[in-house]
Structure formats: C-alpha cells, structure tokens
Design an enzyme around this catalytic site. Structure first.
Site, PDB file in Angstrom:
ATOM      1  N   LYS A  47      50.927  56.233  42.525  1.00 27.31           N
ATOM      2  CA  LYS A  47      51.926  55.161  42.508  1.00 27.31           C
ATOM      3  C   LYS A  47      53.206  55.695  41.872  1.00 27.31           C
ATOM      4  CE  LYS A  47      52.399  50.308  40.989  1.00 27.31           C
ATOM      5  NZ  LYS A  47      51.707  49.166  40.377  1.00 27.31           N
ATOM      6  N   SER A 122      51.439  44.826  42.804  1.00 29.87           N
ATOM      7  CA  SER A 122      52.549  45.679  43.125  1.00 29.87           C
ATOM      8  C   SER A 122      52.149  47.051  43.671  1.00 29.87           C
ATOM      9  CB  SER A 122      53.410  45.883  41.869  1.00 29.87           C
ATOM     10  OG  SER A 122      52.658  46.555  40.865  1.00 29.87           O
ATOM     11  N   SER A 146      47.907  44.006  39.712  1.00 29.13           N
ATOM     12  CA  SER A 146      48.519  44.870  40.727  1.00 29.13           C
ATOM     13  C   SER A 146      47.612  45.917  41.362  1.00 29.13           C
ATOM     14  CB  SER A 146      49.734  45.575  40.148  1.00 29.13           C
ATOM     15  OG  SER A 146      50.817  44.686  40.206  1.00 29.13           O
TER      16      SER A 146
END
Ligand code: GLN
Length: 432
Positions: A47, A122, A146
């Site tokens: 990420k 997210s 997330s």
C-alpha cells in the site's frame, strides 16, 4: 515466472482496474533480497502509505506525488529479509481517508469481482491486486476497517492484528493510536504467513509489543477446528445491517459454524451505535496533528493547497475540535466514549472465544455514485471501527455473494488472541 515479465502482463491488465500507482520495473526494491525465507516464492504488493526505499510513496495524494522514500518501513525490511518480491505500490484513498477507494489522487480502483463497483477502502489497490491475481499477497493498513472492508467487497481475506503486534515504523499515519498494518490474501493460510513475516517487536516503534516467540507462529499454529468453540453474536448487529442479502449470508454462516460443533452465544453491545462518531472524532484530531508536517517545506506541496475534499474536511474539523478542546467539548468526550466501547467489547468477549459479525452493513456502491453526505460513506465502517477503538484483532473472510457481489464475515478476538481469530477464519473458510 520472471517478475519483470509478470509486471509487463499486469501493467496491461491493470489499466482497467487501477490497483497499482506504480510498478517497480527496475527492481529497486528487489535488489538485496534474500533468496530463501518464508516469502521466497511470493509476489507482494505494498500500500502506498508504507515506505519502500527508492520508490515513490505517495499515500494516494498529490501532496507526496514526488516523494521518493529514503528508507524501508520495518515491515518492508522484514518482507525483503524473508525473500518476498515487491511488485510495486498500490492505490489507496488519499492518506487512507475513505471507505471506497474513490478519494485517491490517482483515480478509483475497479472491483475485479464485481466490475463497476467500488473495491472499498482505503486499501483499495491492496484488495484489488490480490483479487485479480496480480500479486500473491499484499500489505494494507487498517485504522477503522481499511483492510477488512475492501477484503469483504473483493471476496478475499484481510486481517488487522492486535495494536502493537506489527511495527508502524515507516507508515504514513492517519491516526496513530488506531493504525495497524496487516495482510490481505486469497486464503487464511497465506495471510498468516505474511503476518508471521511482518510481526514482531521493533525498538523503532514505541508501541510495538514484545511477546513470546510462540505467539508469532501464526501459520504453524493455524487450526481450523471450531468444535466446542464459543462464538458470540451481538443482537445489535442485526439492527445495523442495511442489506437483507447480507443478513441472510451471515445467519447462514452462523448456522454452518454451529453445525461444525461451535456454540453460538447471544451477546450484547448496547453502545455500538456511538462507535462511528467516537471513531471519527478521534481520527479528525489525530489526523490534523499528523498532517502539520506537510507544510510544503520538507515534502512536496502544502497539503491544504492540493488535497481532495475528504482530507480537507478532516483537517478543518480536526483543527476546530482541537481549538474547542480547552473546554473539553469533543475530544475528551470521545476518549471517554472510546473507553466505554473498549469495555463493552471486552465484556462481550469474556464469555466467548471470538465474536462473529458482518464485515460491512451494505454492498459496495457503483463507482462515481454521487455520495454527497459523508455520513453515508462513513456508515460502511460501523462494524469495523469498534475493533480499532479497542485495539483488538479482527479479520474478514469471504462469506458468500449477494447477486454476484461478495461480502465478508468478520471474526473479532480479544487483545492478543490473534491466533483464535485466524483459526476461526480458517475454520469457516473450510466449511463454508
Ligand atoms: N473508512 C475509515 C476512515 O475513513 C477507515 C480508514 C482506514 O482504516 N484507514 O477513516
């Protein structure tokens, strides 16, 4: 397969999905990696809010679009040491603020399992890249859901460890008292292997826990047997599920676990509905403070000059709440509410091995749906945020599909009971 070739292939397929922000074509992150180790056969995606030396770590924002990281986050160092091969940096909501993946400066990510729908967020790219088969496993971060929320929408496994089990050194924080890094994978075993590689004490993170070596053997200790386990289900969950199809799937899952010999126990979380406002108040204040370093002098742009609407909303609200604080108006109350939620969860968990819940209350919306009210977006997190407020472990495992759209089952454990959570996830994966 040669990773360079794989990158070429994925680059083409990803045009549609947009799970990656950038690929490590040159192999900057694969230079001195070990040739053996727990992850030696695995391709990993990271990420974009986790530092990887030599790569652009943008956190999904224009603010950091040119920030080339000078160092590895501890988790990245560990992945390299275990021989994991990093493919590139994954898309995400800007600064991890979001539940849909749509707030990224680099555009929304499409859901490989139900095209046209959001992946959730997210960690949008982390979930999509795994679901599309671009990488074997990925790292996500979870401040209020997330990892679990996009895992649920994309039909994969995601796990948020107990706060302090995985080092946050090198993570661009959203709200440091809630953030944890964790694995996303196509099955519980692979998630456990990645977790095993990244977990462990780190002297560079003050909140990192030092535990017995036996605690960290997540994949070795994985036991899918749910017989005689006590699984709690809170009656309040049913009231908060917005989609009938999801409710049906979750109750079917409970029946299935029951028929495998688990005992389903009725529990109660009477203050569940204050979890969302409590979470967001905490996040606004901590995020406001975390963003003060993006003043345009040290890194990239001044955040307020270039950020998107959601990030700006949080900065402004965080600033306002902090200002009002000398009267104890909001933040102090939010901290009190946080203790209430922590206590309620701990009470509910005291009589059972784990809690079972839906991961999300509703199905993912279509990309670009005009959601004007932020509360509608925040509502995706109703079942995931309590876990972060309490600092306890939880994971999402695929439970079924409603009209072709995946949804997950959440398993929640008491602090440091990460293994029990993974075990029940594996047990459900086996019998579902
Ligand atoms: N959707 C939540 C938020 O917007 C959670 C984000 C996260 O876990 N990073 O804050």
């Amino acid at each position: 397969m040669d990773i360079k070739k794989k990158i070429e292939e994925v680059e083409k397929e990803d045009k549609q999905i947009n799970s990656f922000v950038s690929f490590d074509v040159e192999g900057v992150s694969r230079k001195n990696i070990s040739s053996e180790g727990k992850l030696s056969s695995l391709v990993v995606g990271i990420k974009s809010n986790i530092n990887v030396e030599g790569l652009v770590v943008s956190a999904g924002s224009k603010t950091l679009e040119d920030y080339v990281s000078p160092y590895d986050a501890s988790v990245v160092g560990r992945i390299k040491k275990e021989g994991g091969r990093i493919m590139g940096m994954l898309n995400m909501d800007e600064f991890a603020c979001g539940s849909s993946g749509e707030s990224s400066f680099f555009g929304a990510t499409d859901n490989p399992k139900s095209p046209g729908h959001i992946t959730g967020g997210s960690s949008s790219g982390s979930a999509a890249a795994v679901a599309a088969g671009f990488v074997d496993v990925s790292l996500g971060t979870d401040t209020g859901g997330s990892i679990r929320n996009p895992a649920s929408h994309c039909g994969i496994v995601g796990f948020k460890p107990t706060y302090g089990v995985v080092s946050r050194y090198g993570l661009i924080d959203l709200a440091m008292s809630l953030d944890q890094i964790g694995p996303l994978a196509r099955d519980v075993k692979s998630a456990s292997i990645l977790l095993e590689a990244i977990a462990g004490h780190d002297h560079r993170d003050e909140t990192s826990l030092e535990l017995d070596q036996g605690f960290y053997r997540f994949s070795e200790n994985l036991d899918p047997n749910v017989k005689n386990m006590k699984l709690g289900y809170a009656r309040e969950f049913d009231e908060l599920i917005q989609d009938k199809g999801i409710k049906k799937i979750i109750h079917k899952a409970l029946d299935k676990l029951g028929s495998e010999g688990a005992e389903i126990v009725d529990v109660s979380l009477p203050n569940l509905e204050i979890a969302l406002p409590t979470y967001y108040l905490n996040v606004f204040v901590e995020f406001f403070s975390a963003t003060r370093k993006y003043d345009g002098r040290r890194y990239g742009y001044k955040i307020e000059d270039v950020c998107g609407e959601e990030v700006l909303r949080r900065i402004l609200l965080g600033k306002y709440i902090s200002k009002e604080e000398y009267r104890g108006r909001y933040y102090r109350k939010a901290l009190m509410a946080r203790s209430i939620i922590r206590k309620e969860l701990s009470d509910a968990l005291s009589g059972v091995d784990v809690l079972i819940s839906p991961t999300v209350p509703k199905l993912p919306h279509k990309i670009g749906s005009d959601i004007k009210d932020p509360l509608v977006m925040y509502a995706y997190d109703v079942f995931t945020v309590p876990v972060n407020l309490a600092g306890i472990p939880a994971g999402s495992v695929p439970a079924g599909e409603v009209e072709g759209i995946p949804t997950g089952l959440q398993v929640i454990g008491d602090a440091l009971n990460d293994q029990a959570v993974l075990n029940v996830m594996a047990g459900f994966e086996k019998c579902r």
